[in-house]
Design an enzyme around this catalytic site. Structure first.
Site, PDB file in Angstrom:
ATOM      1  N   GLU A 128       0.827  -1.210   0.000  1.00  0.00           N
ATOM      2  CA  GLU A 128       0.000   0.000   0.000  1.00  0.00           C
ATOM      3  C   GLU A 128       0.867   1.269   0.000  1.00  0.00           C
ATOM      4  O   GLU A 128       0.669   2.183   0.795  1.00  0.00           O
ATOM      5  CB  GLU A 128      -0.949   0.001   1.195  1.00  0.00           C
ATOM      6  CG  GLU A 128      -1.896  -1.190   1.214  1.00  0.00           C
ATOM      7  CD  GLU A 128      -2.942  -1.125   2.328  1.00  0.00           C
ATOM      8  OE1 GLU A 128      -2.686  -0.440   3.348  1.00  0.00           O
ATOM      9  OE2 GLU A 128      -3.994  -1.752   2.172  1.00  0.00           O
ATOM     10  N   GLU A 272      -5.905  -8.355   0.356  1.00  0.00           N
ATOM     11  CA  GLU A 272      -6.325  -8.397   1.756  1.00  0.00           C
ATOM     12  C   GLU A 272      -7.814  -8.112   1.836  1.00  0.00           C
ATOM     13  O   GLU A 272      -8.308  -7.159   1.233  1.00  0.00           O
ATOM     14  CB  GLU A 272      -5.569  -7.353   2.595  1.00  0.00           C
ATOM     15  CG  GLU A 272      -4.066  -7.557   2.658  1.00  0.00           C
ATOM     16  CD  GLU A 272      -3.374  -6.460   3.472  1.00  0.00           C
ATOM     17  OE1 GLU A 272      -4.056  -5.770   4.262  1.00  0.00           O
ATOM     18  OE2 GLU A 272      -2.144  -6.277   3.306  1.00  0.00           O
TER      19      GLU A 272
END
Length: 493
Positions: A128, A272
């Site tokens: 991220e 995720e």
């Protein structure tokens, strides 16, 4: 003779074609549910135990956040597909040195694929890295690092077997109202197109992390039912495509962003997805079971824009009590298993666990059945109580004490005891870790109350040396009292 030869040739050609097809199918990644295996725990389970858990619970693949050698060794010949991660703090060196990228690939990919038979399928470059909260820290290094790792994989002869990707948060794209309005964030739009083109050119997937829980956490007015998969009465209608859950809407916003920019067929992995069980009023076992089981059932169906099985990794496998709680106290409670490998709730992953529920870790050893609690004769008015609790909680995990959490209903004495015990267990029940001045005592009576469980820590010292964490955390001296502005002090004074 000619006829026999012709038959033999046809037979050989047929066998060769069958073998080629089998080999090709064997190289294709498994579509289905995987698990994120994080290791930020003070007392981690042995890696071999975790691999056994993954297999017995029907997971076909696993995602690692770094190239932990203990984890990779344990995955040798496991039959599990592996996505190995590169932390953000390594992006700079890999972006600025082809040699560094080649050395990383040789050490963390090639050596395991060739000698240890670890089935590495992906390298996740960063985690991220374009989060808005990072203020652009990795904007200049992520893509060059991605390019260098890809070049290193090709040089190592692994370009077809191992694909690169960048796990991105869903905040890299947005829409004003419906999925079809989706596009990449304006401040990184050009960079995203460069990365997407690179992934497409190299037949690599776009990896995105989607968290319906965060939607609920960030916005108290977010409709709760829209976060789950049971149908939402006020579903979105996007030109005939119906969205009754936020996962589908979020996922297809990405699909539209890709499609608008000429890459509508790029494969997508959900890196995720999950729901925490503690640390917030909406982070609880009931919601986590509802969400994760709903997703297990939903993922075979796909989304309105991408019908068919979703390729996803559940976040996460096991709780991690050493994770940063900067995003929120829930960060340490994403696991479908507790810290010791016991299931938190009933969850059917897939046909791999035919019993219908989660299979616990085996042969887990614990410390003695004893806890550190507040001395019954001690007074809550003692001036040392508040700083002692602050100290304990700043050096151990007290996230279950927050508002709406599993231990929020403890009385003042219970709050103190929970803090003391957390510190005591994290320090392996050393006698000196229950020496809060005139305030603490060791007991053999379990002080747990209802859903609020006082832990007994794993005995990592008795495990083999394969563990991915230190078996003996350094003890922080209790007499070095530091008054920390910790939220839990408010509940005892």
């Amino acid at each position: 003779m000619a006829l026999i030869l012709g038959v033999e040739m046809k037979t050989n050609i047929y066998v060769m074609l069958v073998l080629m097809i089998w080999m090709e199918v064997g190289s294709v990644a498994v579509i289905g549910i995987g698990a994120n295996w994080g290791t930020q725990a003070t007392h981690p389970l042995p890696p071999s135990t975790v691999v056994e858990m993954l297999r017995e619970n029907g997971f076909g693949k696993v995602k690692l956040f770094d190239a932990d050698s203990n984890c990779l060794n344990a995955l040798s010949r496991s039959g599990l597909e592996v996505m190995v991660g590169i932390p953000n703090d390594m992006l700079y060196s890999l972006a600025n040195s082809v040699s560094a990228a080649e050395k990383w690939v040789e050490k963390n990919v090639s050596s395991y694929v060739s000698s240890n038979k670890v089935d590495i399928r992906y390298v996740a470059v960063g985690n991220e890295p374009f989060l808005a909260t990072y203020n652009g820290s990795y904007l200049g290094t992520t893509f060059p690092a991605l390019q260098n790792i890809q070049a290193a994989l090709i040089k190592a002869g692994l370009g077809n077997q191992v694909k690169v990707t960048v796990p991105l948060n869903a905040d890299v794209y947005s829409s004003t109202s419906v999925p079809s309005g989706g596009d990449f964030r304006t401040d990184i739009h050009d960079l995203m197109i460069e990365i997407v083109k690179f992934l497409n050119d190299n037949e690599a997937p776009f990896t995105v992390n989607i968290y319906p829980f965060i939607s609920l956490y960030d916005d108290p007015n977010f409709p709760v039912d829209f976060a789950f998969f049971n149908g939402y009465s006020a579903a979105l209608n996007d030109n005939g495509r119906i969205y009754d859950n936020v996962f589908d809407a979020n996922h297809d916003t990405l699909v539209w962003a890709l499609q608008k920019n000429g890459y509508g067929n790029l494969s997508i992995i959900v890196g995720e997805i999950g729901w925490p069980t503690d640390g917030n009023i909406n982070a609880n076992i009931r919601y986590a079971q509802r969400f994760n089981q709903g997703f297990m059932s939903h993922m075979a169906k796909g989304t309105p824009m991408r019908p068919g099985a979703v390729d996803a990794y559940l976040f996460s496998l096991i709780d991690e009590d050493a994770k940063s709680i900067e995003p929120g106290n829930f960060e340490r409670h994403w696991g479908i298993f507790n810290y010791d490998g016991t299931p938190k709730y009933n969850l059917s992953i897939n046909s791999g666990n035919t019993g219908g529920g989660l299979v616990a870790a085996k042969n887990v050893r614990y410390l003695a059945q004893q806890w550190c609690v507040m001395l019954p004769s001690a007074s809550l008015d003692d001036s040392q109580v508040a700083p002692s609790v602050s100290y304990a909680c700043s050096h151990a995990d007290c996230t279950s004490l927050g508002y709406g959490a599993s231990c929020a209903n403890l009385n003042a004495t219970g709050n103190v005891s929970y803090a003391f015990n957390s510190y005591y267990q994290e320090n392996n029940q050393l006698a000196s870790a229950c020496k809060f001045p005139g305030l603490s005592v060791v007991t053999t009576g379990d002080p747990s109350v209802g859903d609020c469980k006082f832990k007994i820590m794993i005995d990592t010292a008795s495990s083999s040396n394969e563990g991915s964490g230190s078996g003996e955390p350094s003890l922080k001296p209790v007499n070095m009292v530091v008054v920390v502005g910790f939220m839990f002090v408010m509940s005892i004074v």
